[in-house]
Design an enzyme around this catalytic site. Structure first.
Site, mmCIF file in Angstrom:
data_model
loop_
_atom_site.group_PDB
_atom_site.id
_atom_site.type_symbol
_atom_site.label_atom_id
_atom_site.label_comp_id
_atom_site.label_asym_id
_atom_site.label_seq_id
_atom_site.Cartn_x
_atom_site.Cartn_y
_atom_site.Cartn_z
ATOM 1 N N CYS A 180 -13.391 -1.964 6.212
ATOM 2 C CA CYS A 180 -12.326 -1.344 5.431
ATOM 3 C C CYS A 180 -13.433 -0.405 4.580
ATOM 4 C CB CYS A 180 -11.502 -2.073 4.620
ATOM 5 S SG CYS A 180 -10.297 -2.951 5.607
ATOM 6 N N ARG A 240 -1.657 6.510 9.603
ATOM 7 C CA ARG A 240 -1.502 6.126 8.243
ATOM 8 C C ARG A 240 -1.866 7.155 7.240
ATOM 9 N NH1 ARG A 240 -4.459 0.119 8.422
ATOM 10 N NH2 ARG A 240 -3.184 -0.762 10.070
ATOM 11 N N CYS A 245 -14.958 -3.624 -0.119
ATOM 12 C CA CYS A 245 -13.468 -3.751 0.115
ATOM 13 C C CYS A 245 -12.895 -4.917 -0.715
ATOM 14 C CB CYS A 245 -13.420 -4.142 1.741
ATOM 15 S SG CYS A 245 -13.806 -5.916 1.895
ATOM 16 N N LYS A 282 -3.961 1.099 14.957
ATOM 17 C CA LYS A 282 -3.544 1.926 13.822
ATOM 18 C C LYS A 282 -4.484 3.426 14.257
ATOM 19 C CE LYS A 282 -7.828 -0.596 11.662
ATOM 20 N NZ LYS A 282 -7.988 -1.383 10.927
ATOM 21 N N LYS A 299 -5.900 7.028 12.092
ATOM 22 C CA LYS A 299 -6.232 7.251 10.663
ATOM 23 C C LYS A 299 -6.809 8.867 10.848
ATOM 24 C CE LYS A 299 -7.738 2.820 9.163
ATOM 25 N NZ LYS A 299 -8.866 2.011 8.726
ATOM 26 N N CYS A 337 -15.735 -8.486 6.084
ATOM 27 C CA CYS A 337 -15.431 -9.156 7.345
ATOM 28 C C CYS A 337 -15.926 -7.737 8.274
ATOM 29 C CB CYS A 337 -13.919 -9.581 7.836
ATOM 30 S SG CYS A 337 -12.797 -8.368 8.184
ATOM 31 N N ARG A 369 0.812 -1.162 0.039
ATOM 32 C CA ARG A 369 -0.019 0.053 -0.150
ATOM 33 C C ARG A 369 0.937 1.427 -0.062
ATOM 34 N NH1 ARG A 369 -3.483 -0.438 4.715
ATOM 35 N NH2 ARG A 369 -4.634 -1.879 3.728
ATOM 36 N N CYS A 381 -7.226 -10.954 0.994
ATOM 37 C CA CYS A 381 -7.368 -10.348 2.439
ATOM 38 C C CYS A 381 -7.481 -11.457 3.169
ATOM 39 C CB CYS A 381 -8.322 -9.443 2.628
ATOM 40 S SG CYS A 381 -8.642 -8.933 4.230
#
Ligand code: SF4
Length: 1535
Positions: free
Chosen positions: A1438, A1098, A1389, A1169, A1171, A1434, A1029, A1395
């Site tokens: 995302c 990120r 996603c 994470k 964001k 899931c 990414r 994934c």
């Protein structure tokens, strides 16, 4: 009782009941035969066969792929095999028929063409050794079908049962006969005896010498047999004892003739008792008399049971008839009706009608027996469409039979039967009888129309399946108008059948003629250009130029236009003459298109012909057979590997391609094939079962075949080396054994391995090698050796684990067992050789729960074997089972059984197999306070107690389990052992802890989940590949960056790239060896991947705002500043990825950090994470509420002034774990623009120090803020900032979707928003999106903006630059934004196949689902209305599903939770509406809901708002009440 309406149905049912295996020959995989749909419904109803155990196996085979090849394998292994087919395949199959005649195989043949069937097919094969039965009514179709099976079983010989299905279908329906009727007619003992035989494995083409024979008393056997008596061993005496032995399994091996030892019926005169007590027994071949005798017995049984009578010949008519008609080849019912209708004056009044039910063997005696003595004249009407002899075979049969009866027999007059229908039957009969009754009748008189109508046998017309258009489109795309397909279906070759005109021979001939014509034309031109036939000299000059270049397609075609223009203006007769052959000026790209039918012997000669000619012809051969079908069902079918065949020829270019594996390679191969001077063969793979297979299935099948080397991708140019290139290019990684052998032989293999050592392990572990069993045994033995010499009781621990929990528990248990002095061995269930289980002393099994209560991947085979085996005896085995699951995972009551089902099932099964349970089954539940550890901690002590090792002293201290925090801390600022891992070429993977660290570098290790099962079965490690990414603040890229990203995806990834929901580029399928070069290429594009993933800040997002470029620039600058400000400082990234391996030097992209120190993050970075996003009202296209920090831009006078700051938004959830929830950001207040980056930093620091580092499921900022309270958290931030947030400024959002098409900004520049479905940039045969965007990037002077909805904006196009860009957009269909509002507002996603967390499909499936809803959307008049629909594989979220108006979140493969009620501009979360629903339920719910919404909505009311107002769903006002008042109640009790 129901009724049967068609012959196909009647026959199919009998065949189904009387067979082990049904070969259903179909026109194509897309269309049904007369029989196939009945088979499907019988199979769907799980009907069982009378002779097979359970249901028979049904094998569909295409009619043009040498279908009878499929009969050998089952019939030779003792399976009663039946073929249902049309008559079209019979003549081509004659070589097989001769061999199969000696087996009890039954062919039910529907005569074709329907409506005017061709009986000469039957006539032509009448001597192939089969018995032939003919049905002339619907009732007969059923009864004679049964007779055919009974006869085949009894005689051990093949039977062909044929009928004119379309004539029979006009009969009245008949009743179903009960299964018991079938049971009574079939000789089930003889069937069993055959099923207990197998014939020695022979090549299909070898005659195995089998002769169907019968055992008789020696005294009754002829000394020599007229036909086969000379064969050695046929009269071998069979003693009573060998007879007995021979009746057991495998008895045929002992038989010299390989026949089934069917019981001699009492009519043989040899009763069972007389054989065993009196005489010795010999075998002799079955004779015609035997056949008739068996048949007579069968028919007498039918008569007894259902009172319907059959004889070898049927005679209807008056007993005193003077004359009779014997007919073969016309609808008997039609003739019969006309005879019945005859008045007393008609010549054909009072005549009899004869037809054959038993057509072969011809039993003349039986015919004379039924013919009234009064008959003096017999007219024999025989359809002989393709006449080869003067007298028809039936006429000769009749003459022989009746002559044998003596001179007193009737006079026989033969007729050639043409086409007769109900309108001409009367006239035909008159003609027949006029001749017959004359004094000297003429023989061979033609009756009826000599020219038959050509009924359209649509189904059997050769057709190009729509799916295969993929390759045709690419050919068209590459060669355009130059493309010439010589054997094009439906071409205007008058009088030639499609079968012939599409054959390679025909096409090749046509091409040769075409080439000759052009050569002649070129010569003419050479001549004429020297003459003075033109008005001016100009045409001559152009013609000579053209003649020189005429062989070079590019030049010749360019010049052709000029030449034609000059000729047109010349006006001379010579010029006009040349203009008549305009097309010959252009050099074509000549192609022959074929299917894998050309790979069977029947079609292969054409391919051979082309190759042998050496001519410059290209062949595209499409193979559509899924490899799993081939491997499983019919491994013995001999299909030539055309690629190898052509390579062995030595003069041909050969390529093996697969459009769903590598589009680029297909293009490359086609271009190279065309350029190659000589024959070229492009083998193209497109596996499908049915025309309407979903693209996901085709894609998955392709990937499996390519990955396993069944369908390797390669290109072979025999002249490569002459041109300084390699002859062989392997474009995939694995090749099959045969190809490997070829390369070895030609020394290419060793060269290839030398050049690409990384391939060697894969190349040598070729497809088809059964390594799995060996590996298991080896691993276990190695363990055994390790344990040698250790004292203590043995304890074998097996695990089945998908996400690692069960595996790590098993390993820990193993260590603890060792510490207690036990000899422990730990392995996955599927790695364990099951044959050892009965010898175990103590065995412990630990399994987690997958899918719908299924075993995890690495325990499935083990469980299947344990569940189904009848030989496992656990009487001396102690066992224990621990299961891991999630009670809340199953919200529906009826699904509660799935909770820990694998573990519970295993425990119960082990008890049933006699095992002694050491403990009760242990149940670990993710819902417990300490998740599954709670249950485990109770269970483990019980186990030690049962094993008597619970009170061991001095156990060593156990190290605590390694957590992500430990990995980060020990990583030395994100180094870990990544470099060592990258250098290890023995595996495509990196270590588990390194894979946590590489996330910080912007890459995840994944594996291709489409291939997991298949690779596992092959004993291979998963197909590891990496996702990379990029970091691209605000999603803005230059055209040159676009081109470089495009190249990286093509050369190093899976040829596609994804524009993500966080505005950046993502690549998939980058193998480990290409990871570093890919990172360096990204770096060369002045981009980076650092901190694109991991527990760190990120990529920073920013609204794309095409209408206000200046303002966008200002806000984007802030996004960039925040991104830079929060970058990690470690130099590990540069060392690992950017070091030049050859020079050992570092290349650096940003800054020059000397010492590793992370002033903002510290050595353990963030708990989770982080964001950040920026949104510019009124566009919430970045979903500002969904991120840890959301900045809402506030403007004053068109300029950026500052931001309202939101904090604590986040999407990730764990299904049914109510402690996890999505949350929207809480308003902290306003800050000026110049300190926005500091506000972000301070929020991040408070989270760094207060976030939960123990529980990653509770570590995001949203939980920290909720736990601390907004005000407390905000206070800490303000403390660090040194100032307070101001009151938020007013703002208004109106949507979170993109505006498609052209827009102009305040500078007068133009912006076009492309619709990129789910952000996937790729080329397909229909849509060359990737190529188009690359071409645009080459001329574009502005920038590309990626949107948060995964779309793309072509930004800053000046008016004067518009025309070429618009042309390109049009050419590549990129200007199309005419999609439904639903599709335009959708987002999904990645999910499968890359994934690792995906539970269900998303990106590959949402477009299909939308297609299925669009009809309703149109009907409801909502095409233009946008409804925000999102899907994820899931609950990680995302694609930010919790903010969509309607969302689907994957729960298990094919099952989704459905959510409703999100806010249209992303301001409100939705709520669970239904759990675990599948497509049909989704459609059943959505369709009426859409219609209701269209009717009931208020003006301008959005779908999500309506869902709440209409009471469908309760509003979610805060993440903390997300799980409350859901529409579907979750209940905790266990079922
Ligand atoms: S939402 Fe889940 S399945 Fe989809 S890409 Fe994210 S982690 Fe994978």
């Amino acid at each position: 009782m129901g009724s049967i309406r068609s012959a196909g149905e009647a026959v199919a049912r009998i065949a189904y009941l009387s067979s082990d295996v049904l070969i259903s020959i179909q026109p194509s995989l897309a269309s049904e035969s007369e029989f196939s749909s009945s088979f499907q419904s019988l199979a769907a109803n799980k009907a069982s066969s009378v002779v097979a155990k359970g249901a028979p196996e049904i094998i569909p085979v295409r009619h043009n792929t040498d279908p009878l090849l499929s009969v050998y394998r089952p019939i030779r292994s003792g399976k009663l095999t039946t073929v249902t087919t049309s008559s079209d395949v019979l003549i081509r199959s004659i070589p097989h028929l001769y061999k199969l005649a000696q087996y009890p195989v039954v062919l039910h043949v529907a005569l074709h063409p329907a409506g005017a069937p061709d009986y000469s097919v039957i006539t032509s094969i009448r001597q192939c050794g089969f018995t032939f039965l003919q049905s002339e009514t619907l009732q007969e179709a059923q009864d004679l079908a049964l007779s055919a099976h009974a006869l085949a079983i009894k005689s051990g010989k093949g039977v062909i049962h044929f009928f004119d299905a379309s004539a029979l279908d006009k009969d009245d329906p008949i009743a179903f006969e009960p299964k018991d009727f079938v049971r009574q007619v079939l000789d089930l003992d003889a069937a069993r005896a055959f099923q207990n035989t197998t014939t020695e494995e022979q090549g299909i083409y070898a005659d195995d010498g089998r002769v169907a024979s019968v055992a008789v008393a020696a005294s009754q056997a002829p000394l020599t047999n007229g036909v086969n008596g000379e064969k050695a061993g046929l009269l071998t005496p069979v003693t009573p004892s060998t007879e007995k032995a021979a009746s057991g399994p495998g008895s045929a091996r002992d038989s010299s003739v390989g026949s089934s030892r069917r019981d001699s019926s009492s009519e043989n005169g040899v009763s069972g008792s007389s054989v065993t007590s009196v005489e010795s027994v010999v075998t002799r071949p079955i004779t015609s008399d035997d056949i008739l005798r068996y048949l007579t017995t069968i028919w007498s049984t039918i008569k007894r049971v259902v009172n319907r009578e059959y004889k070898a010949f049927s005679y209807t008519g008056p007993p005193n008839a003077q004359s009779a008609l014997f007919i073969f080849g016309v609808d008997t019912a039609m003739i019969g009706k006309e005879l019945d209708r005859a008045g007393s004056t008609d010549q054909y009044a009072n005549v009899g009608l004869i037809s054959a039910r038993l057509y072969r063997p011809w039993m003349g005696g039986a015919l004379t027996a039924i013919l009234p003595r009064s008959v003096k004249k017999v007219a024999v009407l025989e359809q002989v469409r393709r006449k080869t002899t003067k007298w028809g075979p039936l006429l000769l049969d009749m003459l022989m039979s009746l002559k044998a009866a003596g001179n007193a027999g009737p006079q026989i007059v033969g007729y050639q039967l043409g086409y007769i229908d109900s309108s001409t039957v009367q006239q035909a009969l008159r003609g027949i009888f006029q001749n017959l009754l004359s004094d000297s009748p003429i023989q061979n008189l033609q009756i009826g129309l000599a020219e038959w109508p050509q009924p359209q046998d649509e189904d059997f017309q050769l057709r190009q399946p729509a799916l295969e258009n993929a390759y045709m489109k690419i050919l068209n795309q590459v060669f355009g108008s130059r493309l010439h397909i010589a054997n094009q279906l439906r071409s205007n070759d008058a009088g030639i059948s499609a079968e012939i005109s599409s054959s390679p021979e025909f096409g090749f001939g046509a091409l040769v003629a075409r080439t000759e014509r052009r050569t002649k034309f070129v010569n003419e031109i050479l001549e004429i250009s020297k003459s003075s036939s033109f008005t001016t000299e100009v045409p001559k000059q152009w013609l000579s130029k053209w003649a020189l270049a005429q062989d070079d397609a590019k030049k010749a075609n360019e010049l052709a236009e000029d030449v034609l223009a000059r000729l047109a203006t010349d006006g001379s007769p010579a010029a006009s003459q040349l203009l008549e052959n305009k097309s010959l000026f252009f050099k074509e790209s000549p192609w022959l298109i074929g299917s894998d039918a050309w790979a069977y012997d029947l079609g292969n000669s054409g391919v051979h012909h082309v190759l042998a000619s050496g001519a410059n012809v290209n062949m595209l051969i499409i193979d559509s057979q899924p490899h799993s079908d081939r491997a499983a069902a019919d491994a013995a079918r001999r299909k030539k590997d055309i690629g190898l065949y052509a390579m062995n020829f030595g003069n041909a270019y050969v390529a093996s391609v697969a459009v769903y594996s590598s589009y680029t390679q297909v293009l490359q191969a086609m271009i190279e094939a065309e350029q190659f001077e000589g024959p070229s063969v492009v083998l193209a793979y497109l596996p499908y079962d049915k025309e309407n297979d979903s693209p996901i299935t085709v894609l998955q099948e392709t990937k499996k075949a390519v990955d396993l080397g069944y369908w390797p991708l390669y290109r072979w140019n025999p002249r490569g080396e002459e041109q300084g290139e390699e002859n062989f290019h392997l474009d995939s990684e694995r090749i099959k054994k045969e190809l490997q052998d070829f390369l070895k032989r030609d020394n290419y293999m060793s060269q290839l391995m030398k050049r690409h050592p990384e391939f060697s392990a894969n190349l040598s572990g070729s497809w088809g090698t059964e390594v799995r069993e060996l590996q298991k045994r080896k691993a276990k033995d190695a363990y055994g050796q390790l344990l040698e010499g250790l004292a203590g009781a043995p304890l074998t621990i097996l695990f089945a684990s998908d996400n690692g929990n069960a595996e790590s528990l098993a390993k820990r248990l193993g260590n603890r067992g060792k510490a207690r002095g036990l000899k422990t061995m730990v392995m996955s269930m599927d790695d364990y050789p099951l044959e050892d289980i009965s010898n175990e002393e103590n065995i412990v099994m630990i399994t987690s729960t997958a899918g719908q209560g299924e075993f995890p991947q690495n325990g499935r085979s083990f469980w299947e074997a344990v569940k189904n085996s009848t030989d496992i005896d656990l009487a001396t085995v102690n066992f224990a089972v621990f299961a891991l699951g999630d009670k809340h995972y199953w919200p529906r009551k009826e699904d509660k059984i799935y909770y820990n089902k694998p573990g519970k099932d295993l425990h119960t099964r082990c008890l049933a197999l006699g095992g002694k349970a050491l403990t009760d089954v242990g149940l670990g539940d993710d819902q417990d306070p300490d998740t599954y550890h709670t249950g485990y901690n109770e269970w483990e002590p019980k186990l030690w107690q049962a094993l008597g090792v619970d009170n061991v002293e001095g156990l060593p201290e156990e190290p605590p389990p390694l957590t992500n925090e430990d990995i980060k801390a020990a990583s030395n600022y994100l180094r870990g052992t990544i470099v060592e891992g990258l250098n290890d070429t023995s595996t495509g993977a990196i270590s588990a802890s390194d894979s946590q660290l590489t996330k910080f570098h912007g890459t995840y290790m994944q594996d291709d989940r489409d291939l997991r099962d298949e690779r596992k079965a092959q004993g291979l490690e998963p197909a590891y590949g990496f996702m990379i990414r990029c970091r691209l603040p605000g999603g803005v890229a230059t055209p040159s960056q676009w081109i470089q990203m495009d190249a990286i995806s093509t050369n190093m990834g899976n040829e596609t790239m994804k524009l993500t929901t966080r505005q950046t580029f993502q690549f998939h399928g980058v193998i480990k060896g290409k990871l570093k070069p890919a990172m360096q290429a990204i770096n060369r594009a002045l981009m980076t991947t650092i901190a694109a993933c991991g527990d760190i800040n990120r990529n920073v997002m920013c609204s794309s705002l095409p209408t206000h470029s200046k303002y966008h620039k200002e806000v984007h600058a802030v996004a960039k500043r925040i991104s830079d400000h929060l970058l990690p400082q470690t130099t590990a990234y540069h060392e690992i990825w950017l070091t030049d391996d050859t020079k050992g030097e570092k290349t650096q992209v940003a800054g020059d950090a000397v010492v590793d120190h992370e002033p903002l993050y510290g050595p353990t970075y963030l708990p989770r994470k982080f964001k950040i996003t920026l949104a510019i009202p009124p566009h919430n296209d970045t979903d500002v509420y969904a991120h840890d920090v959301g900045l809402i831009a506030i403007e004053k006078d068109g300029k950026l002034e500052g931001f309202n700051v939101l904090a604590g938004g986040g999407m990730g959830v764990t299904h049914n774990m109510k402690k996890t929830y999505p949350q929207t950001g809480r308003m902290f207040g306003y800050v000026p623009a110049d300190v926005a980056h500091l506000a972000c930093e301070k929020i991040m620091l408070v989270q760094r120090d207060n976030g939960d580092r123990k529980n990653r499921k509770h570590a995001r900022l949203k939980y920290t803020i909720d736990d601390m309270g907004v005000e407390v958290f905000k206070g800490k931030v303000e403390e660090l900032l040194g100032f307070k947030f101001e009151e938020p400024r007013p703002f208004k959002f109106d949507s979170n979707i993109d505006t498609f098409g052209w827009q102009k900004d305040e500078n007068g520049l133009n912006h076009f928003t492309f619709f990129i479905e789910n952000g996937r940039i790729e080329d397909t045969e229909d849509f060359q999106m990737k190529t188009g965007l690359r071409e645009i990037a080459k001329v574009h002077k502005g920038e590309f903006r990626l949107t948060g909805n995964q779309h793309l904006i072509l930004s800053n196009v000046a008016d004067e630059d518009m025309p070429p860009i618009k042309d390109l957009m049009k050419k590549y269909k990129l200007d199309n934004t005419n999609f439904s509002g639903l599709r335009l507002s959708s987002s999904a996603c990645v999910a499968f196949p890359t994934c690792g967390l995906a539970m269900a499909e998303s990106e590959r499936y949402l477009p299909e689902l939308i297609t299925k809803l669009e009809g309703t959307i149109e009907e409801a008049g909502l095409r233009q209305d946008s409804i925000v629909m999102r899907m994820t594989g899931c609950p990680n979220g995302c694609a930010r599903p919790w903010l969509a108006e309607v969302a689907f979140v994957g729960k298990a493969y094919g099952a989704y939770n459905m959510y409703l009620g999100g806010g249209y501009h992303g301001q409100r979360m939705n709520k669970l509406y239904r759990a675990s629903i599948k497509e049909d339920e989704i459609l059943d719910l959505m369709k009426p809901m859409i219609k209701r919404y269209a009717k009931e909505r208020d003006d301008g009311e959005k779908f999500g708002d309506w869902c709440i107002r209409s009471g469908l769903i309760v509003e979610t006002t805060d993440g903390k009440n997300f799980h409350e008042n859901t529409a579907e109640e979750e209940s905790d009790e266990e079922a």
